[in-house]
Design a protein around this motif. Structure first.
Motif, short mmCIF file in Angstrom:
data_model
loop_
_atom_site.label_atom_id
_atom_site.label_comp_id
_atom_site.label_asym_id
_atom_site.label_seq_id
_atom_site.Cartn_x
_atom_site.Cartn_y
_atom_site.Cartn_z
N GLU A 1 1.71 -1.32 -11.24
CA GLU A 1 2.49 -1.44 -10.01
C GLU A 1 1.60 -1.86 -8.85
O GLU A 1 1.98 -2.73 -8.05
N GLY B 1 13.24 -1.77 2.06
CA GLY B 1 13.68 -3.09 2.51
C GLY B 1 13.12 -3.45 3.87
O GLY B 1 13.80 -4.07 4.70
N SER C 1 1.03 -5.46 -9.02
CA SER C 1 2.24 -6.25 -8.76
C SER C 1 2.41 -6.51 -7.27
O SER C 1 3.09 -7.45 -6.87
N PHE C 2 1.78 -5.67 -6.43
CA PHE C 2 1.82 -5.88 -4.98
C PHE C 2 0.64 -6.74 -4.50
O PHE C 2 0.43 -6.88 -3.30
N HIS D 1 2.84 -0.55 0.73
CA HIS D 1 3.64 -1.53 -0.02
C HIS D 1 4.89 -0.87 -0.60
O HIS D 1 5.98 -1.45 -0.57
N ILE D 2 4.72 0.32 -1.16
CA ILE D 2 5.85 1.02 -1.77
C ILE D 2 6.91 1.33 -0.73
O ILE D 2 8.12 1.10 -0.94
N TYR D 3 6.49 1.85 0.43
CA TYR D 3 7.45 2.13 1.49
C TYR D 3 8.23 0.87 1.87
O TYR D 3 9.46 0.89 1.97
N ALA D 4 7.51 -0.21 2.13
CA ALA D 4 8.16 -1.44 2.56
C ALA D 4 9.13 -1.95 1.49
O ALA D 4 10.27 -2.34 1.80
N SER D 5 8.70 -1.94 0.24
CA SER D 5 9.54 -2.43 -0.85
C SER D 5 10.79 -1.59 -1.03
O SER D 5 11.91 -2.12 -1.12
N GLU D 6 10.64 -0.28 -1.07
CA GLU D 6 11.76 0.62 -1.35
C GLU D 6 12.72 0.73 -0.16
O GLU D 6 13.90 1.02 -0.34
#
Length: 467
Positions: free
Chosen positions: A53, A238, A56-57, A231-236
């Motif tokens: 993961e 939106g 992937s970012f 990255h996780i915050y931004a992705s999840e």
């Protein structure tokens, strides 16, 4: 399997005679059935999935996935109900405090505490909005109550940049699917699915545009140890992921994300405040004019001040008209003359820490420090005493670190705390509070009491059984 007990704190997994506590029997049976070899393969699989993961970012160098112990912590449903009520109560009290502070009506925190806070500048105008803080992480420890149960004590609040929900969801996915699927199912553990999206909704509620607001997660960039989390915050959620250098205030006074050209409505800072305002000139004025909402607005972070923390129970009494559900640790503020005298006379017996410190920095645990270390810290405190608070050493609970040696499991006791996250998702009403049904447990390195990851601790998943 063997349990090694070396610390005086009550262990949450094992009774004093070494027998497992009932809530952990199924978990220990599943661990034993897994076997050491399969456990090691699962450890490798978990690390591989987390690194996959990360990459992937586009984060290709190093390992940003956080040190983890995969044996989870369990909080009974009845204990969690009490924790949840107490956390929501404190969240409402903190927002009441900030609203009164902005209105010039605050009457609980002594003036000398506010004036000496490095997290509060009376020369900076306040604009907190109707719900001043939308997310707070509460650090909590468990103390044996004398009857075989646990009393929960809040040791500090973290409104600014709390590490929590992103790593919580990743630990949960692994513990649920890879490590302990049978026990997870049998206990009916309350899930974390959708909570990152719920966080995004709570943050966007700070803007009049609500769910249509453009949210930016502002990161320090690839050099930040929590860049993967950003990255996780931004992705999840939106949201845009931006560094300060990618933001500018345009000619009309609005904040713009340069790579996309979009105007930003809400800023979720994951970067040091000084850097943010230095690299984005005009951001403070933009916020004060209501053209953007900076979530950790200047002066709102005063709730993180460990000198303000001792007064939260009185905020609960005064502003909510209730008795606190959760206790504080006894705390002396060196900004108060009487407290300062006591602390300096008993310095080596206390835990002394900086009011504005974080990540386990600028903390001295007197009974565990060398004589030279105590004197060195004393000199630092004497140079600026108002910047410190002190507490007696708290004999809080231990959990376990799970390892494999010689083909068998070894469970070692280690001090642990909880990080519990609360959200205030209503656009206008600070009384509405939601508590994430689980916690990020942090376990100290063997023999230490400081649980922060930056001080050598590890993360753990925390389960709340649904029944």
């Amino acid at each position: 399997m063997r349990f090694e007990r070396k610390l005086p704190g009550a262990n949450e997994v094992f009774m004093p005679d070494g027998t497992p506590r009932p809530v952990y029997v199924q978990l220990l049976e599943e661990l034993e059935a897994t076997g050491a070899d399969r456990w090691q393969r699962r450890l490798e699989k978990a690390r591989s999935l987390l690194l996959e993961e990360q990459r992937s970012f586009g984060i290709l160098e190093g390992d940003r996935t956080h040190p983890t112990d995969w044996f989870p912590r369990i909080v009974s449903a009845s204990d969690w109900e009490r924790l949840e009520r107490g956390i929501a109560q404190r969240m409402r009290a903190l927002n009441a405090f900030l609203l009164r502070l902005e209105a010039g009506k605050e009457e609980v925190v002594p003036e000398e505490v506010l004036k000496s806070s490095i997290l509060y500048d009376p020369d900076t105008p306040n604009r907190f909005g109707p719900v001043p803080v939308r997310q707070v992480a509460f650090d909590v420890v468990a103390v044996e109550d004398g009857s075989g149960g646990w009393e929960y004590v809040v040791i500090e609040e973290n409104a600014k940049m709390p590490v929590g929900l992103a790593p919580m969801t990743r630990r949960r996915a692994m513990s649920e699917r890879l490590f302990f699927p049978e026990t997870y199912r049998k206990l009916g553990v309350r899930g974390l699915d959708g909570w990152l999206g719920r966080l995004g909704e709570a943050l966007r509620a700070a803007s009049p545009k609500g769910r249509e607001a453009t949210l930016a997660v502002v990161s320090g960039g690839p050099g930040d140890q929590f860049y993967l989390d950003h990255h996780i915050y931004a992705s999840e959620m939106g949201a845009l992921l931006a560094e300060p250098r990618e933001l500018r205030v345009d000619g009309e006074g609005y904040l713009v994300h340069l790579p996309s050209g979009r105007r930003v409505d809400v800023v979720y800072e994951r970067v040091d405040e000084d850097r943010l305002y230095a690299e984005v000139p005009g951001l403070l004025r933009c916020h004060l004019e209501g053209k953007v909402h900076v979530l950790f607005a200047p002066n709102s972070e005063v709730v993180d001040d460990k000198g303000v923390y001792p007064f939260v129970p009185e905020m609960v009494r005064r502003y909510l008209g209730e008795e606190p559900v959760l206790k504080n640790a006894r705390t002396w503020s060196l900004a108060v003359a009487e407290d300062r005298r006591y602390v300096m006379e008993n310095f080596g017996r206390l835990v002394v820490k900086s009011r504005g410190g974080y990540g386990g920095k600028e903390v001295m645990i007197g009974p565990e420090e060398t004589e030279e270390g105590v004197e060195r810290f004393r000199r630092m405190v004497e140079s600026n005493p108002v910047e410190y608070v002190a507490q007696p050493p708290l004999e809080f609970s231990t959990h376990v670190l799970c390892g494999v040696e010689g083909g068998e499991f070894v469970l070692r006791d280690s001090y642990a705390d909880y990080r519990v996250l609360a959200l205030a998702p209503d656009p206008q009403d600070p009384e509405v509070v939601e508590v994430v049904p689980g916690a990020l447990a942090r376990v100290a390195a063997p023999g230490r009491r400081i649980t922060n990851i930056s001080s050598g601790g590890k993360m753990k998943d925390t389960w709340v059984p649904g029944r």
